[in-house]
Motif scaffolding. Structure first.
Motif, PDB file in Angstrom:
ATOM      1  N   ARG A 181     -35.313-125.501  47.338  1.00 11.26           N
ATOM      2  CA  ARG A 181     -36.167-125.632  46.146  1.00 11.26           C
ATOM      3  C   ARG A 181     -36.362-127.096  45.738  1.00 11.26           C
ATOM      4  O   ARG A 181     -37.427-127.461  45.238  1.00 11.26           O
ATOM      5  N   ASP A 182     -35.373-127.929  45.992  1.00 20.67           N
ATOM      6  CA  ASP A 182     -35.565-129.360  45.750  1.00 20.67           C
ATOM      7  C   ASP A 182     -36.652-129.916  46.679  1.00 20.67           C
ATOM      8  O   ASP A 182     -37.486-130.731  46.265  1.00 20.67           O
ATOM      9  N   ALA A 183     -36.640-129.469  47.945  1.00 24.44           N
ATOM     10  CA  ALA A 183     -37.643-129.931  48.910  1.00 24.44           C
ATOM     11  C   ALA A 183     -39.035-129.439  48.527  1.00 24.44           C
ATOM     12  O   ALA A 183     -40.028-130.165  48.665  1.00 24.44           O
ATOM     13  N   ALA A 184     -39.116-128.181  48.053  1.00 25.36           N
ATOM     14  CA  ALA A 184     -40.419-127.642  47.630  1.00 25.36           C
ATOM     15  C   ALA A 184     -40.975-128.447  46.460  1.00 25.36           C
ATOM     16  O   ALA A 184     -42.164-128.808  46.439  1.00 25.36           O
ATOM     17  N   GLU A 185     -40.123-128.741  45.501  1.00 25.10           N
ATOM     18  CA  GLU A 185     -40.564-129.502  44.330  1.00 25.10           C
ATOM     19  C   GLU A 185     -41.018-130.905  44.732  1.00 25.10           C
ATOM     20  O   GLU A 185     -42.037-131.408  44.254  1.00 25.10           O
ATOM     21  N   LYS A 186     -40.275-131.526  45.635  1.00 22.03           N
ATOM     22  CA  LYS A 186     -40.626-132.869  46.101  1.00 22.03           C
ATOM     23  C   LYS A 186     -41.974-132.863  46.822  1.00 22.03           C
ATOM     24  O   LYS A 186     -42.719-133.846  46.779  1.00 22.03           O
ATOM     25  N   ALA A 187     -42.294-131.731  47.479  1.00 20.98           N
ATOM     26  CA  ALA A 187     -43.564-131.606  48.196  1.00 20.98           C
ATOM     27  C   ALA A 187     -44.708-131.186  47.283  1.00 20.98           C
ATOM     28  O   ALA A 187     -45.830-130.959  47.753  1.00 20.98           O
ATOM     29  N   GLY A 188     -44.434-131.071  45.979  1.00 23.10           N
ATOM     30  CA  GLY A 188     -45.476-130.694  45.035  1.00 23.10           C
ATOM     31  C   GLY A 188     -45.742-129.215  44.964  1.00 23.10           C
ATOM     32  O   GLY A 188     -46.795-128.786  44.471  1.00 23.10           O
ATOM     33  N   ARG A 189     -44.786-128.402  45.422  1.00 24.64           N
ATOM     34  CA  ARG A 189     -44.937-126.953  45.396  1.00 24.64           C
ATOM     35  C   ARG A 189     -44.081-126.376  44.269  1.00 24.64           C
ATOM     36  O   ARG A 189     -43.128-127.008  43.807  1.00 24.64           O
ATOM     37  N   ASP A 190     -44.415-125.160  43.857  1.00 23.29           N
ATOM     38  CA  ASP A 190     -43.592-124.453  42.882  1.00 23.29           C
ATOM     39  C   ASP A 190     -42.294-124.046  43.582  1.00 23.29           C
ATOM     40  O   ASP A 190     -42.324-123.230  44.516  1.00 23.29           O
ATOM     41  N   PRO A 191     -41.145-124.598  43.189  1.00 16.11           N
ATOM     42  CA  PRO A 191     -39.902-124.302  43.912  1.00 16.11           C
ATOM     43  C   PRO A 191     -39.535-122.824  43.907  1.00 16.11           C
ATOM     44  O   PRO A 191     -38.926-122.328  44.854  1.00 16.11           O
ATOM     45  N   MET A 192     -39.918-122.104  42.868  1.00 16.34           N
ATOM     46  CA  MET A 192     -39.574-120.685  42.798  1.00 16.34           C
ATOM     47  C   MET A 192     -40.521-119.808  43.615  1.00 16.34           C
ATOM     48  O   MET A 192     -40.316-118.603  43.726  1.00 16.34           O
ATOM     49  N   SER A 193     -41.578-120.417  44.177  1.00 14.90           N
ATOM     50  CA  SER A 193     -42.497-119.646  45.017  1.00 14.90           C
ATOM     51  C   SER A 193     -41.937-119.442  46.416  1.00 14.90           C
ATOM     52  O   SER A 193     -42.454-118.628  47.191  1.00 14.90           O
ATOM     53  N   VAL A 194     -40.898-120.200  46.774  1.00 14.07           N
ATOM     54  CA  VAL A 194     -40.264-120.056  48.093  1.00 14.07           C
ATOM     55  C   VAL A 194     -39.100-119.084  47.948  1.00 14.07           C
ATOM     56  O   VAL A 194     -38.096-119.382  47.301  1.00 14.07           O
ATOM     57  N   ARG A 195     -39.241-117.909  48.551  1.00 16.69           N
ATOM     58  CA  ARG A 195     -38.219-116.880  48.388  1.00 16.69           C
ATOM     59  C   ARG A 195     -37.032-117.128  49.315  1.00 16.69           C
ATOM     60  O   ARG A 195     -37.199-117.556  50.461  1.00 16.69           O
ATOM     61  N   ILE A 196     -35.848-116.838  48.787  1.00 11.66           N
ATOM     62  CA  ILE A 196     -34.605-116.999  49.543  1.00 11.66           C
ATOM     63  C   ILE A 196     -34.168-115.618  50.039  1.00 11.66           C
ATOM     64  O   ILE A 196     -33.837-114.731  49.250  1.00 11.66           O
ATOM     65  N   TYR A 197     -34.211-115.440  51.347  1.00 10.63           N
ATOM     66  CA  TYR A 197     -33.747-114.199  51.968  1.00 10.63           C
ATOM     67  C   TYR A 197     -32.394-114.486  52.634  1.00 10.63           C
ATOM     68  O   TYR A 197     -32.218-115.523  53.265  1.00 10.63           O
ATOM     69  N   HIS A 198     -31.465-113.555  52.484  1.00  8.93           N
ATOM     70  CA  HIS A 198     -30.162-113.777  53.113  1.00  8.93           C
ATOM     71  C   HIS A 198     -29.814-112.620  54.032  1.00  8.93           C
ATOM     72  O   HIS A 198     -29.949-111.450  53.667  1.00  8.93           O
ATOM     73  N   ASN A 199     -29.374-112.989  55.225  1.00  7.69           N
ATOM     74  CA  ASN A 199     -29.043-112.041  56.281  1.00  7.69           C
ATOM     75  C   ASN A 199     -27.535-111.798  56.270  1.00  7.69           C
ATOM     76  O   ASN A 199     -26.761-112.705  56.576  1.00  7.69           O
ATOM     77  N   ILE A 200     -27.110-110.590  55.893  1.00  6.97           N
ATOM     78  CA  ILE A 200     -25.678-110.311  55.727  1.00  6.97           C
ATOM     79  C   ILE A 200     -25.255-109.130  56.607  1.00  6.97           C
ATOM     80  O   ILE A 200     -25.875-108.059  56.579  1.00  6.97           O
TER      81      ILE A 200
END
Length: 360
Positions: free
Chosen positions: A207-226
């Motif tokens: 989300r820090d990288a998304a924000e730095k790229a000018g994107r909404d950080p919460m628009s990038v969904r975090i999927y976890h494989n368990i």
């Protein structure tokens, strides 16, 4: 008349999915039954990995789309194994066939494996260009490209779905790949055996990288494989959890990144890789040489702490409570892996209980 929705049922559909045909298979039609069962017990997504045998995601995703009505479908593809037009066309057609239930996932694969196949390595530059080409094609553009992927002077989708383009997900472990996902993708799938703290650390990088790229950080969904092993007999549990864990930890680079992000002891990796079964592979991935059951003896080198923090094992209720910790750490959606949907009915019931208790 309003139909009452069972507490936790919508959250289960929104936040949990499962692999179909986990591991090596000899009957791909079983995947259709597994997808139907996953939908029946309330899961919201089926995930399909890529294996060049009886698990071709383009074919299986189409069959699943026809056999189900609402469950989301995520198909994995290796970025350098198909012409960009083929990749974009498959994903676009899957959106049309499934009623916009498809998601496209790119995986990097082990470099030695891609070299063995004679395919170019899946670099970040190649991935970024492929993602750009796919999105332009889905938008109806004619693409003239000359770059690291090759030379494509005039490619376009002559007939296309034209609706919502499929989300693009990227599998990531290390900081650079997590940053890439934040900059370029709609979602990121974290690797098995990343702990809850590792999820929190990873989500922040994305989300820090998304924000730095000018994107909404919460628009990038975090999927976890368990990896989950609810109510399994001991021998099956050892194969599902421990045997599969070895196929990740033995890989140079992959195993190291998992251990680094979790803050675990790297000396254990040295012991695993020194085991005769692993040392004798000479770079070949363990899951190409052994079944999970055949790796159980190697898995006994893994500390119990790693299994406790990185997987969900025990009764269905214990597994459900453990999985809530990963949601609390920042995962938007969890991919249940290792067990088949036919074994997950009690787990999904417990997940609804746990989700309902959280007011979800």
């Amino acid at each position: 008349m309003t139909v009452a929705v069972e507490p936790g049922a919508q959250a289960l559909f929104d936040k949990f999915g499962t692999y179909i045909l986990p591991g090596r298979v000899n009957d791909p039609r079983r995947g259709i039954d597994e997808a139907k069962e996953a939908e029946r017990i309330g899961l919201g997504c089926v995930w399909i990995s890529e294996r060049y045998a009886l698990k071709e995601p383009a074919v299986l995703a189409g069959a699943v789309a026809e056999a189900t009505s609402k469950i989301r479908i995520t198909g994995t593809m290796y970025a350098t194994m198909r012409h960009p037009l083929v990749t974009a066309s498959v994903a676009d057609m899957m959106q049309a066939m499934s009623g916009e239930r498809f998601r496209l996932m790119f995986a990097r694969a082990v470099p030695a494996y891609m070299k063995m196949l004679g395919s170019p390595p899946i670099t970040m530059e190649r991935l970024a260009d492929l993602i750009s080409i796919c999105r332009r094609l889905w938008a109806g553009e004619k693409v003239d490209y000359d770059g690291v992927l090759g030379k494509f002077p005039a490619i376009n989708l002559t007939d296309r779905h034209g609706g919502t383009p499929p989300p693009i997900i990227f599998t990531a472990i290390g900081p650079k790949s997590l940053e890439f996902a934040g900059e370029h993708c709609d979602g990121v799938l974290l690797h098995p055996f990343v702990s809850a703290q590792g999820v929190k650390n990873s989500a922040k990088i994305v989300r820090d990288a998304a924000e730095k790229a000018g994107r909404d950080p919460m628009s990038v969904r975090i999927y976890h494989n368990i990896i989950v092993a609810p109510d399994l007999p001991k021998d099956e549990e050892e194969a599902v959890v421990g045997g599969r864990a070895i196929t990740y930890f033995e890989l140079p680079g992959f195993g190291d990144l998992i251990v680094d992000i979790n803050g675990w002891d790297k000396k254990v990796l040295e012991q695993i890789r020194a085991h005769p079964k692993i040392a004798g592979l000479n770079g070949k991935p363990a899951d190409q040489a052994y079944t999970r059951q055949e790796l159980v003896d190697v898995s006994r080198l893994i500390p119990q702490q790693w299994l406790d923090e990185g997987a969900a094992v025990g009764t269905a209720a214990q597994c459900a409570d453990q999985l809530m910790g990963f949601l609390d750490a920042g995962a938007d959606e969890i991919l249940l892996h290792g067990s088949s949907p036919k074994d997950m009915g009690p787990l999904t019931a417990e997940l609804k209980r746990a989700l309902g208790a959280k007011g979800l």
